[in-house]
Write an enzyme that holds these catalytic residues in place. Structure first.
Site, PDB file in Angstrom:
ATOM      1  CG  HIS A 169       3.969   4.167   8.510  1.00 44.54           C
ATOM      2  ND1 HIS A 169       4.081   5.045   7.463  1.00 44.54           N
ATOM      3  CD2 HIS A 169       3.498   3.006   7.977  1.00 44.54           C
ATOM      4  CE1 HIS A 169       3.702   4.440   6.347  1.00 44.54           C
ATOM      5  NE2 HIS A 169       3.342   3.199   6.633  1.00 44.54           N
TER       6      HIS A 169
ATOM      7  NE  ARG B 103      -1.848  -2.298   2.621  1.00 48.28           N
ATOM      8  CZ  ARG B 103      -2.001  -3.584   2.284  1.00 48.28           C
ATOM      9  NH1 ARG B 103      -3.046  -3.950   1.617  1.00 48.28           N
ATOM     10  NH2 ARG B 103      -1.119  -4.496   2.637  1.00 48.28           N
ATOM     11  CB  THR B 104       3.426   2.564   2.307  1.00 51.46           C
ATOM     12  OG1 THR B 104       2.639   2.187   3.441  1.00 51.46           O
ATOM     13  CG2 THR B 104       4.082   3.895   2.584  1.00 51.46           C
TER      14      THR B 104
ATOM     15  CE  LYS C 100      27.304  -4.313  -9.585  1.00 52.93           C
ATOM     16  NZ  LYS C 100      27.501  -3.131 -10.457  1.00 52.93           N
TER      17      LYS C 100
ATOM     18  NE  ARG D 171       7.352   0.599   4.905  1.00 51.33           N
ATOM     19  CZ  ARG D 171       6.114   0.130   4.821  1.00 51.33           C
ATOM     20  NH1 ARG D 171       5.887  -1.095   4.413  1.00 51.33           N
ATOM     21  NH2 ARG D 171       5.087   0.893   5.143  1.00 51.33           N
TER      22      ARG D 171
HETATM   23  C1  NCD Z   1       1.998  -1.054   8.167  1.00 51.75           C
HETATM   24  C2  NCD Z   1       3.501  -0.890   8.285  1.00 51.75           C
HETATM   25  O1  NCD Z   1       4.248  -1.169   7.350  1.00 51.75           O
HETATM   26  O2  NCD Z   1       3.892  -0.424   9.338  1.00 51.75           O
HETATM   27  N1  NCD Z   1       1.523  -1.146   6.876  1.00 51.75           N
HETATM   28  C3  NCD Z   1       1.279   0.009   6.179  1.00 51.75           C
HETATM   29  O3  NCD Z   1       2.169   0.763   5.871  1.00 51.75           O
HETATM   30  N2  NCD Z   1       0.008   0.302   5.871  1.00 51.75           N
HETATM   31  C4  NCD Z   1       1.438  -2.029   9.100  1.00 51.75           C
HETATM   32  C5  NCD Z   1       1.982  -3.417   9.163  1.00 51.75           C
HETATM   33  O4  NCD Z   1       2.884  -3.791   8.431  1.00 51.75           O
HETATM   34  O5  NCD Z   1       1.465  -4.151   9.994  1.00 51.75           O
END
Ligand code: NCD
Length: 317
Positions: free
Chosen positions: A134, A56-57, A85, A106
């Site tokens: 987040h 999703r993100t 590498k 991320r």
């Molecule tokens: C979450 C995350 O990555 O922290 N997902 C998201 O970004 N919607 C929640 C999760 O992974 O449980």
């Protein structure tokens, strides 16, 4: 006041900053669907560097940038990059710094995205740093609550699941604290309680059945963050405890018509399939609201506040 170079933590934002982002999201929503397009970020390129899995993100930031007519690049695993590498993450990111206008990162380590932001000149958005934060998820969660409940003040919000490791929980609790008289409750398997530093006088640990007395406006459900728990045995034990807080049709019948069930997804059985048919269960509305919220974040961080203000003015006319 948020300086907008980076979005790393909800701590950077005041209520007025959040209200401003949510206001622009509202203005942008009519242009966030398939076939819509604005020309705010034409010629600008977003990069998504995801050292951890995401659906999703990753996609939501991509779609948001497309909607603003910007371009999008990125990777979701280091596979296929020079990290194979043995190039360090820092050096990989340094190379991207001069090529792109803004970057979403991320990573699996708490505080790492702030560290990367320090070495990069372009704006950085934290899309999750280990179990820490987040923030863009929180902004879309707050937008969803505002749209669905009608206010961000005087709420009772119950968090259930892995409160220890869930970064969406940590950021959202911080977000709710920017508003007035919100009460936060938590129910989790023993060993996965909310970290001490996030507990305040507004926080109360409860048992699942207490929820029926609280009558919350929102129940925010999260999965067990298995990848952050060491030991297969412990992971299995926590998994087995899921049934204590599973949202199912029977439990939904005991909850008020006004309670909304939210989940950042992925959902690994914490809400059962049948329950998803109930209109109070709204994780996919959260996904939708992610688009206009992230359009607002990207446009603001890329310096397009004048265009957003112009749109707001036109709308008001
Ligand atoms: C979450 C995350 O990555 O922290 N997902 C998201 O970004 N919607 C929640 C999760 O992974 O449980």
């Amino acid at each position: 006041m948020w300086d907008r170079k980076d979005l790393l933590s909800i701590d950077q934002l005041e209520r007025s900053d959040i209200d401003q982002i949510l206001g622009y999201a509202e203005t942008l929503e009519p242009y966030s669907g398939p076939g819509d397009k604005l020309y705010i970020c034409r010629g600008e390129i977003l990069y998504r560097a995801f050292f951890e899995p995401s659906t999703r993100t990753y996609e939501s930031f991509g779609v948001a940038m497309h909607m603003l007519d910007g371009d999008v690049e990125g990777f979701r695993q280091p596979t296929g990059t020079s990290m194979e590498k043995n190039e360090t993450k820092e050096d990989t990111l340094r190379a991207l710094d001069s090529l792109f206008d803004i970057i979403v990162i991320r990573d699996d380590k708490e505080g790492s995205v702030a560290h990367y932001a320090n070495i990069l000149d372009i704006p950085v958005i934290n899309a999750g740093d280990g179990s820490n934060e987040h923030p863009s998820q929180t902004l879309l969660d707050l937008r969803t609550i505002e749209k669905e409940v009608g206010t961000l003040d005087e709420l009772d919000v119950v968090f259930v699941g892995d409160l220890m490791n869930g970064r969406t929980v940590h950021s959202l609790i911080k977000g709710l604290r920017k508003y007035n008289r919100n009460q936060v409750y938590g129910f989790s398997p023993r060993g996965l309680e909310l970290p001490e530093y996030l507990r305040g006088t507004d926080y109360q640990e409860i048992q699942f059945d207490d929820i029926y007395d609280i009558n919350p406006q929102v129940i925010y459900v999260t999965r067990i963050q298995k990848e952050r728990i060491e030991g297969e045995e412990l992971r299995e034990q926590f998994d087995a405890e899921k049934k204590f807080y599973e949202i199912n049709s029977e439990r939904l019948t005991q909850l008020p018509a006004t309670t909304r069930i939210m989940h950042p997804l992925p959902c690994i059985g914490e809400i059962d399939d049948k329950a998803f048919e109930d209109s109070r269960v709204i994780p996919y509305k959260q996904v939708r609201h992610g688009i206009e919220t992230r359009m607002a974040i990207l446009a603001m961080m890329l310096g397009h506040v004048p265009e957003l203000m112009e749109m707001e003015k036109t709308k008001a006319r």
